[in-house]
Scaffold this motif. Structure first.
Motif, PDB file in Angstrom:
ATOM      1  N   GLU A  77       0.830  -1.205   0.000  1.00 31.31           N
ATOM      2  CA  GLU A  77       0.000   0.000   0.000  1.00 31.31           C
ATOM      3  C   GLU A  77       0.864   1.254   0.000  1.00 31.31           C
ATOM      4  OE1 GLU A  77      -2.562  -0.324   3.353  1.00 31.31           O
ATOM      5  OE2 GLU A  77      -3.867  -1.833   2.434  1.00 31.31           O
ATOM      6  N   GLY A  78       2.012   1.181   0.681  1.00 26.13           N
ATOM      7  CA  GLY A  78       2.885   2.339   0.784  1.00 26.13           C
ATOM      8  C   GLY A  78       3.526   2.763  -0.521  1.00 26.13           C
ATOM      9  N   LEU A  79       3.551   1.868  -1.505  1.00 30.46           N
ATOM     10  CA  LEU A  79       4.095   2.230  -2.812  1.00 30.46           C
ATOM     11  C   LEU A  79       3.254   3.302  -3.504  1.00 30.46           C
ATOM     12  CD1 LEU A  79       5.096  -1.247  -4.317  1.00 30.46           C
ATOM     13  CD2 LEU A  79       6.631   0.502  -3.422  1.00 30.46           C
ATOM     14  N   ALA A  80       2.001   3.396  -3.123  1.00 23.22           N
ATOM     15  CA  ALA A  80       1.106   4.368  -3.754  1.00 23.22           C
ATOM     16  C   ALA A  80       1.201   5.744  -3.100  1.00 23.22           C
ATOM     17  CB  ALA A  80      -0.337   3.865  -3.697  1.00 23.22           C
ATOM     18  N   CYS A  81       2.004   5.845  -2.040  1.00 23.18           N
ATOM     19  CA  CYS A  81       2.114   7.107  -1.305  1.00 23.18           C
ATOM     20  C   CYS A  81       3.502   7.701  -1.528  1.00 23.18           C
ATOM     21  CB  CYS A  81       1.875   6.866   0.183  1.00 23.18           C
ATOM     22  SG  CYS A  81       2.055   8.354   1.190  1.00 23.18           S
ATOM     23  N   PRO A  82       3.609   8.926  -2.024  1.00 24.05           N
ATOM     24  CA  PRO A  82       4.929   9.521  -2.306  1.00 24.05           C
ATOM     25  C   PRO A  82       5.842   9.581  -1.091  1.00 24.05           C
ATOM     26  CG  PRO A  82       3.181  10.818  -3.336  1.00 24.05           C
ATOM     27  CD  PRO A  82       2.502   9.818  -2.448  1.00 24.05           C
ATOM     28  N   THR A  83       5.293   9.747   0.103  1.00 27.25           N
ATOM     29  CA  THR A  83       6.131   9.909   1.293  1.00 27.25           C
ATOM     30  C   THR A  83       6.719   8.595   1.797  1.00 27.25           C
ATOM     31  OG1 THR A  83       4.195   9.751   2.750  1.00 27.25           O
ATOM     32  CG2 THR A  83       4.869  11.960   2.036  1.00 27.25           C
ATOM     33  N   THR A  84       6.145   7.476   1.385  1.00 27.38           N
ATOM     34  CA  THR A  84       6.662   6.177   1.831  1.00 27.38           C
ATOM     35  C   THR A  84       7.173   5.318   0.676  1.00 27.38           C
ATOM     36  OG1 THR A  84       4.410   5.245   1.730  1.00 27.38           O
ATOM     37  CG2 THR A  84       5.164   6.091   3.865  1.00 27.38           C
ATOM     38  N   LEU A  85       7.082   5.834  -0.541  1.00 29.88           N
ATOM     39  CA  LEU A  85       7.406   5.058  -1.738  1.00 29.88           C
ATOM     40  C   LEU A  85       8.808   4.453  -1.691  1.00 29.88           C
ATOM     41  CD1 LEU A  85       6.970   4.140  -4.703  1.00 29.88           C
ATOM     42  CD2 LEU A  85       7.694   6.435  -5.410  1.00 29.88           C
ATOM     43  N   THR A  86       9.808   5.268  -1.442  1.00 30.57           N
ATOM     44  CA  THR A  86      11.197   4.800  -1.533  1.00 30.57           C
ATOM     45  C   THR A  86      11.508   3.718  -0.518  1.00 30.57           C
ATOM     46  OG1 THR A  86      11.907   6.972  -2.351  1.00 30.57           O
ATOM     47  CG2 THR A  86      13.603   5.526  -1.468  1.00 30.57           C
ATOM     48  N   CYS A  87      11.131   3.953   0.736  1.00 25.36           N
ATOM     49  CA  CYS A  87      11.425   2.972   1.793  1.00 25.36           C
ATOM     50  C   CYS A  87      10.654   1.674   1.568  1.00 25.36           C
ATOM     51  CB  CYS A  87      11.102   3.564   3.166  1.00 25.36           C
ATOM     52  SG  CYS A  87      12.268   4.841   3.698  1.00 25.36           S
ATOM     53  N   CYS A 112      -0.833 -12.829  -2.405  1.00 25.23           N
ATOM     54  CA  CYS A 112      -1.756 -11.715  -2.132  1.00 25.23           C
ATOM     55  C   CYS A 112      -1.976 -10.839  -3.363  1.00 25.23           C
ATOM     56  CB  CYS A 112      -1.261 -10.882  -0.950  1.00 25.23           C
ATOM     57  SG  CYS A 112       0.138  -9.807  -1.306  1.00 25.23           S
ATOM     58  N   GLY A 113      -1.565 -11.323  -4.524  1.00 27.06           N
ATOM     59  CA  GLY A 113      -1.830 -10.604  -5.769  1.00 27.06           C
ATOM     60  C   GLY A 113      -0.862  -9.485  -6.071  1.00 27.06           C
ATOM     61  N   ALA A 114       0.362  -9.591  -5.549  1.00 30.95           N
ATOM     62  CA  ALA A 114       1.332  -8.508  -5.729  1.00 30.95           C
ATOM     63  C   ALA A 114       1.646  -8.247  -7.192  1.00 30.95           C
ATOM     64  CB  ALA A 114       2.613  -8.822  -4.964  1.00 30.95           C
ATOM     65  N   ALA A 115       1.708  -9.293  -8.016  1.00 28.11           N
ATOM     66  CA  ALA A 115       2.088  -9.094  -9.420  1.00 28.11           C
ATOM     67  C   ALA A 115       1.121  -8.137 -10.127  1.00 28.11           C
ATOM     68  CB  ALA A 115       2.134 -10.438 -10.146  1.00 28.11           C
ATOM     69  N   GLY A 116      -0.163  -8.365  -9.964  1.00 28.34           N
ATOM     70  CA  GLY A 116      -1.154  -7.497 -10.594  1.00 28.34           C
ATOM     71  C   GLY A 116      -1.144  -6.092 -10.021  1.00 28.34           C
ATOM     72  N   ARG A 117      -0.992  -5.993  -8.698  1.00 24.43           N
ATOM     73  CA  ARG A 117      -0.991  -4.673  -8.055  1.00 24.43           C
ATOM     74  C   ARG A 117       0.236  -3.863  -8.455  1.00 24.43           C
ATOM     75  NH1 ARG A 117      -2.220  -6.220  -1.885  1.00 24.43           N
ATOM     76  NH2 ARG A 117      -2.058  -3.954  -1.608  1.00 24.43           N
ATOM     77  N   LEU A 118       1.383  -4.527  -8.536  1.00 25.96           N
ATOM     78  CA  LEU A 118       2.606  -3.832  -8.927  1.00 25.96           C
ATOM     79  C   LEU A 118       2.544  -3.405 -10.394  1.00 25.96           C
ATOM     80  CD1 LEU A 118       5.144  -6.138  -7.081  1.00 25.96           C
ATOM     81  CD2 LEU A 118       4.680  -3.736  -6.529  1.00 25.96           C
ATOM     82  N   ALA A 119       1.990  -4.271 -11.248  1.00 22.80           N
ATOM     83  CA  ALA A 119       1.849  -3.913 -12.663  1.00 22.80           C
ATOM     84  C   ALA A 119       0.922  -2.710 -12.821  1.00 22.80           C
ATOM     85  CB  ALA A 119       1.327  -5.108 -13.453  1.00 22.80           C
ATOM     86  N   ALA A 120      -0.140  -2.657 -12.029  1.00 27.53           N
ATOM     87  CA  ALA A 120      -1.069  -1.521 -12.094  1.00 27.53           C
ATOM     88  C   ALA A 120      -0.364  -0.225 -11.680  1.00 27.53           C
ATOM     89  CB  ALA A 120      -2.273  -1.782 -11.196  1.00 27.53           C
ATOM     90  N   LEU A 121       0.454  -0.287 -10.632  1.00 30.09           N
ATOM     91  CA  LEU A 121       1.193   0.896 -10.195  1.00 30.09           C
ATOM     92  C   LEU A 121       2.226   1.310 -11.246  1.00 30.09           C
ATOM     93  CD1 LEU A 121       1.772   0.016  -6.433  1.00 30.09           C
ATOM     94  CD2 LEU A 121       0.393   1.909  -7.318  1.00 30.09           C
ATOM     95  N   ALA A 122       2.783   0.324 -11.946  1.00 31.48           N
ATOM     96  CA  ALA A 122       3.777   0.616 -12.982  1.00 31.48           C
ATOM     97  C   ALA A 122       3.147   1.267 -14.210  1.00 31.48           C
ATOM     98  CB  ALA A 122       4.503  -0.661 -13.388  1.00 31.48           C
ATOM     99  N   ARG A 123       1.837   1.264 -14.291  1.00 31.96           N
ATOM    100  CA  ARG A 123       1.131   1.925 -15.401  1.00 31.96           C
ATOM    101  C   ARG A 123       0.604   3.289 -14.989  1.00 31.96           C
ATOM    102  NH1 ARG A 123      -3.053  -2.108 -18.273  1.00 31.96           N
ATOM    103  NH2 ARG A 123      -2.948  -0.439 -19.838  1.00 31.96           N
ATOM    104  N   LEU A 165       8.383  -5.480  -8.884  1.00 32.26           N
ATOM    105  CA  LEU A 165       7.785  -6.574  -9.654  1.00 32.26           C
ATOM    106  C   LEU A 165       8.861  -7.487 -10.217  1.00 32.26           C
ATOM    107  CD1 LEU A 165       5.419  -7.999 -11.084  1.00 32.26           C
ATOM    108  CD2 LEU A 165       5.612  -6.292 -12.905  1.00 32.26           C
ATOM    109  N   ARG A 166       9.882  -6.902 -10.786  1.00 35.85           N
ATOM    110  CA  ARG A 166      10.977  -7.688 -11.355  1.00 35.85           C
ATOM    111  C   ARG A 166      11.659  -8.533 -10.273  1.00 35.85           C
ATOM    112  NH1 ARG A 166      14.130  -7.900 -15.858  1.00 35.85           N
ATOM    113  NH2 ARG A 166      16.253  -8.620 -15.474  1.00 35.85           N
ATOM    114  N   ALA A 167      11.865  -7.940  -9.104  1.00 36.80           N
ATOM    115  CA  ALA A 167      12.499  -8.667  -7.998  1.00 36.80           C
ATOM    116  C   ALA A 167      11.626  -9.826  -7.532  1.00 36.80           C
ATOM    117  CB  ALA A 167      12.782  -7.704  -6.841  1.00 36.80           C
ATOM    118  N   VAL A 168      10.330  -9.594  -7.412  1.00 34.69           N
ATOM    119  CA  VAL A 168       9.410 -10.641  -6.943  1.00 34.69           C
ATOM    120  C   VAL A 168       9.421 -11.837  -7.890  1.00 34.69           C
ATOM    121  CG1 VAL A 168       6.965 -11.182  -6.549  1.00 34.69           C
ATOM    122  CG2 VAL A 168       7.928  -9.066  -5.647  1.00 34.69           C
ATOM    123  N   ILE A 169       9.559 -11.586  -9.185  1.00 34.76           N
ATOM    124  CA  ILE A 169       9.529 -12.662 -10.172  1.00 34.76           C
ATOM    125  C   ILE A 169      10.880 -13.366 -10.309  1.00 34.76           C
ATOM    126  CG2 ILE A 169       9.117 -13.216 -12.601  1.00 34.76           C
ATOM    127  CD1 ILE A 169       6.629 -12.446 -10.945  1.00 34.76           C
TER     128      ILE A 169
END
Length: 270
Positions: free
Chosen positions: A60-70, A91-102, A116-120
């Protein structure tokens, strides 16, 4: 692990300042790097199985600019551990990460795709089984990144990820299923017509897996035969444009050209 330290560190990021976020991130990473022996790894797997939503705050924190990097740093470290990589995929990380990457924010796109690349690829045995079991959904997410017009950097990064997946031994079952899909071949044949040489090279590294397949299905064989002259022109033209010092790419291009030439004579005589 029993105290849920990982979960607490993951959950606290949104409520503290940046310096404290970095301290929590470093503790999280140091903790995971200390889990190196089999007994500790087993304990970590048990702890994650009992609390599968442990990493949810980081996603969830990836969607927030203040917590993105950490959050991205912590997720990349988590992806190096089989139990955590499996938990993220479940938990569906692949789809969620791909959506954020778009998305429309470059930093968010880049960090989400990197995770996403690391998870795969960090735990290919874990990811290979997951992708095989969720084949259609997974490649639906990945192909979505290829269809974003104008997202040149993301398209090339996605093609690189696809190539790494298809050529990795742990994804052999996935590769065999992928290169049997004529609709997937059409995607890459279309992308090959891009005017950018760099883009064409990226596409070629995926397309070559289709074109040298000795067990090409009948519908795919017919598609290649219908488009043989176009493929020969594009791939032959690419061979003329690339750096001659790139011996590996030159050899791959020649191998595919020779493979395609086997289609030419039957086409001429028919």
């Amino acid at each position: 692990l029993q105290a849920g330290m990982l979960c607490q560190l993951a959950a606290c990021l949104g409520s503290v300042g940046f310096e404290t976020q970095k301290e929590a991130m470093n503790m999280f990473i140091d903790f995971l790097r200390a889990v190196s022996d089999l007994e500790a790894g087993t304990a970590l797997a048990i702890a994650i199985d009992s609390n599968p939503e442990c990493l949810e705050p980081l996603l969830e924190g990836l969607a927030c600019p203040t917590t993105l990097t950490c959050c991205a740093e912590m997720l990349r470290e988590a992806a190096r551990h089989p139990a955590l990589a499996a938990a993220m995929l479940r938990c569906g990380a692949a789809g969620r990460l791909a959506a954020l990457a778009r998305g429309k924010d470059f930093d968010q796109e880049a960090e989400a795709f990197s995770v996403l690349r690391a998870v795969i690829l960090e735990q290919p045995a874990v990811a290979g089984e997951h992708v095989a079991d969720n084949f259609g959904a997974f490649f639906g997410h990945i192909h979505g990144l290829l269809h974003d017009d104008g997202e040149y950097i993301m398209q090339r990064a996605t093609l690189k990820l696809l190539g790494d997946i298809l050529l990795h031994p742990e994804f052999r079952e996935v590769m065999c299923a992928y290169v049997a899909r004529v609709d997937f071949l059409k995607i890459h044949m279309t992308l090959l017509a891009d005017v950018s040489v760099s883009m064409q090279v990226s596409v070629f590294h995926v397309l070559k897996v289709f074109l040298v397949n000795p067990y090409m299905p009948g519908d795919m064989l017919r598609l290649v035969t219908r488009n043989i002259q176009r493929l020969m022109r594009l791939i032959g033209g690419l061979y003329q444009k690339i750096d001659a010092d790139d011996e590996s790419l030159s050899a791959d291009l020649l191998a595919v050209i020779q493979s395609l030439q086997a289609f030419v004579e039957p086409c001429r005589s028919s």
